[in-house]
Design an enzyme around this catalytic site. Structure first.
Site, PDB file in Angstrom:
ATOM      1  N   LYS A   1       0.833  -1.131  -0.245  1.00  0.00           N
ATOM      2  CA  LYS A   1       0.175  -0.002  -0.035  1.00  0.00           C
ATOM      3  C   LYS A   1       0.800   1.477  -0.038  1.00  0.00           C
ATOM      4  O   LYS A   1       1.828   1.215   0.558  1.00  0.00           O
ATOM      5  CB  LYS A   1      -0.768   0.092   1.335  1.00  0.00           C
ATOM      6  CG  LYS A   1      -1.899   0.940   1.382  1.00  0.00           C
ATOM      7  CD  LYS A   1      -2.836   0.584   2.758  1.00  0.00           C
ATOM      8  CE  LYS A   1      -4.031   1.561   2.941  1.00  0.00           C
ATOM      9  NZ  LYS A   1      -4.852   1.260   3.974  1.00  0.00           N
TER      10      LYS A   1
ATOM     11  N   SER B   1      -9.473   0.828   3.181  1.00  0.00           N
ATOM     12  CA  SER B   1      -8.614   1.644   2.343  1.00  0.00           C
ATOM     13  C   SER B   1      -7.535   1.042   1.579  1.00  0.00           C
ATOM     14  O   SER B   1      -6.951   1.509   0.628  1.00  0.00           O
ATOM     15  CB  SER B   1      -8.218   2.853   3.106  1.00  0.00           C
ATOM     16  OG  SER B   1      -7.210   2.340   4.166  1.00  0.00           O
TER      17      SER B   1
ATOM     18  N   SER C   1      -9.589  -1.754   7.308  1.00  0.00           N
ATOM     19  CA  SER C   1      -8.885  -1.535   5.779  1.00  0.00           C
ATOM     20  C   SER C   1      -8.167  -2.601   5.110  1.00  0.00           C
ATOM     21  O   SER C   1      -7.652  -2.545   4.030  1.00  0.00           O
ATOM     22  CB  SER C   1      -7.996  -0.225   5.776  1.00  0.00           C
ATOM     23  OG  SER C   1      -8.994   0.808   5.933  1.00  0.00           O
TER      24      SER C   1
END
Length: 476
Positions: free
Chosen positions: A87, A163, A187
């Site tokens: 990420k 996310s 997330s």
């Protein structure tokens, strides 16, 4: 299809074994990953940066070592040659750490890799790039207006979750077998559920967060996504351990490595398993409940339990998230409000207005809730719950209906994960197929007591072995 391209669609453990055995080189695997990304990411939009030169140099160095005097040590590593991505809130040396934002594009490049990136590479893995996410990790759909939405590989018209949407999508798309994400309120588990992959949120404090862009420091967790439970355990074990030095994460527990991999074959035998009802049933659509029933049936789990204070716990998490997140971005909210995504900006602005007394009360509620749940774990080892209220929703959808109530999608896709992050419990999201009429996956949470990731992963592995949970590569 080449040997490397075929292996790329399997799990990282199979790739590592092939590299050890000389069946394929680390360089060939890295090249296959970049070719797969090139062929698929125009549709998926999981990657925001690739580090091709770095990855190929790293892979070539591994290959040279595997043919030299260091070969025995290299072959003993858990992940030699396995491609992975992270990420884009993890520091990658030489790149600015974007955290999904426009504002951070002007930041100085990171000088060092994040600690977990360093640890995976020390285990033999090869970093290939950075992944799409919700701006500053504040969202559950990865409909990022700066980078474009990340698309669900199993249905490109639908969200990948957030996310850490790029992290879930890259694994589901067969671009890499292993990724890292963060989980503040769900997330990791939300994208794992919607993309049909395995995702592990460890106990709060288990893995160091140094070198990652924070969202809510008292709630942030880091963890892996993978196509097999074996890969989760391999990567999780490689990333464990205390951290030292003046810049270490103050939230990291100084615990020795407690390996999960050796326990995977024990299955669920002897574990007391309960099924969460009440709050967790009322906020789930029939497809999520059907997935839960399949998992419970496979584990012969019949005892239903309700978590005390769970609604209050979620409310506390909302307030703490809003206030801590807003405080972190206050200067930019004053100087550059136009550069935020509108939804993120509005929520952060609201957080700046919360009375301090509310936050103090939220922390007291959080403590009482944690103590109440600890008493539940005196009777159970593992609890089960749906991971998301529904399967993936269409990109751009603003609302869905749950239990007769019309709710906004972005905050409520995490309604079932947020109460568990709030008190830092270890959770693995396992992907279940066949419960959704449209053929999409949906996840179930396997929840453990603090520091019992070994038991969580044992149950996940038992479900995988039984064929109840699986993570196939999307057809694309």
């Amino acid at each position: 299809m080449t040997v490397a391209a075929d292996l790329l669609l399997r799990d990282g453990a199979a790739m590592a074994e092939a590299v050890r055995g000389g069946v394929v080189s680390a360089s060939a695997l890295a090249q296959a990953a970049f070719e797969r990304i090139e062929a698929t990411d125009g549709r998926v939009n999981a990657f925001t940066a690739q580090v091709r030169a770095r990855a190929l140099a790293r892979a070539a160095a591994l290959d040279a070592q595997l043919s030299g005097t260091d070969a025995p040590q290299l072959r003993a590593l858990p992940l030699p040659g396995v491609p992975f991505a992270v990420k884009n809130l993890f520091d990658i040396a030489g790149l600015p750490t974007l955290a999904g934002s426009k504002i951070e594009r002007g930041a100085a490049p990171a000088q060092l890799d994040a600690v977990l990136v360093q640890r995976l590479e020390a285990a033999g893995a090869v970093l290939v790039g950075a992944l799409n996410m919700d701006e500053y990790a504040y969202g559950f759909t990865t409909e990022n207006s700066h980078e474009g939405p990340c698309r669900n590989p199993h249905d490109l018209t639908r969200v990948a979750g957030g996310s850490s949407g790029g992290s879930g999508a890259a694994v589901a798309a067969g671009q890499v077998p292993l990724t890292l994400g963060s989980d503040t309120n769900g997330s990791i588990r939300v994208p794992a559920s919607l993309c049909g992959v395995f995702g592990l949120k460890p106990t709060f404090g288990r893995l160091p967060r140094s070198g990652s862009y924070p969202f809510v420091s008292s709630l942030d967790h880091l963890g892996p996504f993978a196509r097999s439970v074996r890969d989760l355990a391999l990567s999780y074990d490689a990333m464990q351990g205390p951290e030292s030095g003046p810049l270490r994460d103050p939230g990291c527990a100084q615990r020795a490595v407690e390996a999960a991999l050796p326990h995977l074959g024990q299955g669920a035998q002897g574990l007391r398993i309960g099924v969460l009802g009440g709050y967790f049933r009322q906020r789930a659509l029939p497809e999520a409940l059907a997935a839960l029933e399949r998992v419970a049936g496979a584990l012969d789990a019949t005892r239903v339990v309700e978590l005390p204070l769970v609604e209050a716990g979620r409310a506390a998490a909302f307030l703490i998230t809003n206030a801590e997140g807003a405080a972190l971005h206050l200067d930019d909210l004053r100087r550059r409000p136009q550069d935020f995504e509108p939804l993120s900006r509005d929520r952060f602005l609201a957080g700046t207005l919360l009375p301090a007394a509310w936050i103090a009360r939220a922390q007291r509620v959080r403590r009482a809730y944690a103590e109440a749940v600890a008493r539940v774990f005196e009777q159970f080892d593992i609890l089960l719950a749906p991971a998301t209220p529904s399967a993936a929703t269409p990109i751009g959808a603003e609302w869905f209906e749950v239990d007769g109530r019309r709710l906004p999608v972005r905050p409520n896709m995490g309604v079932l994960t947020q109460p568990l992050s709030c008190i830092g419990l270890p959770v693995c999201a396992v992907p279940v197929w066949g419960a959704h009429a449209g053929g999409l996956p949906i996840g179930v949470q396997v929840i453990g007591a603090p520091w019992r990731e070994d038991q969580v992963l044992r149950v996940a592995a038992a479900l995988e072995a039984a064929g109840v949970a699986r993570a196939p590569v999307a057809a694309l």
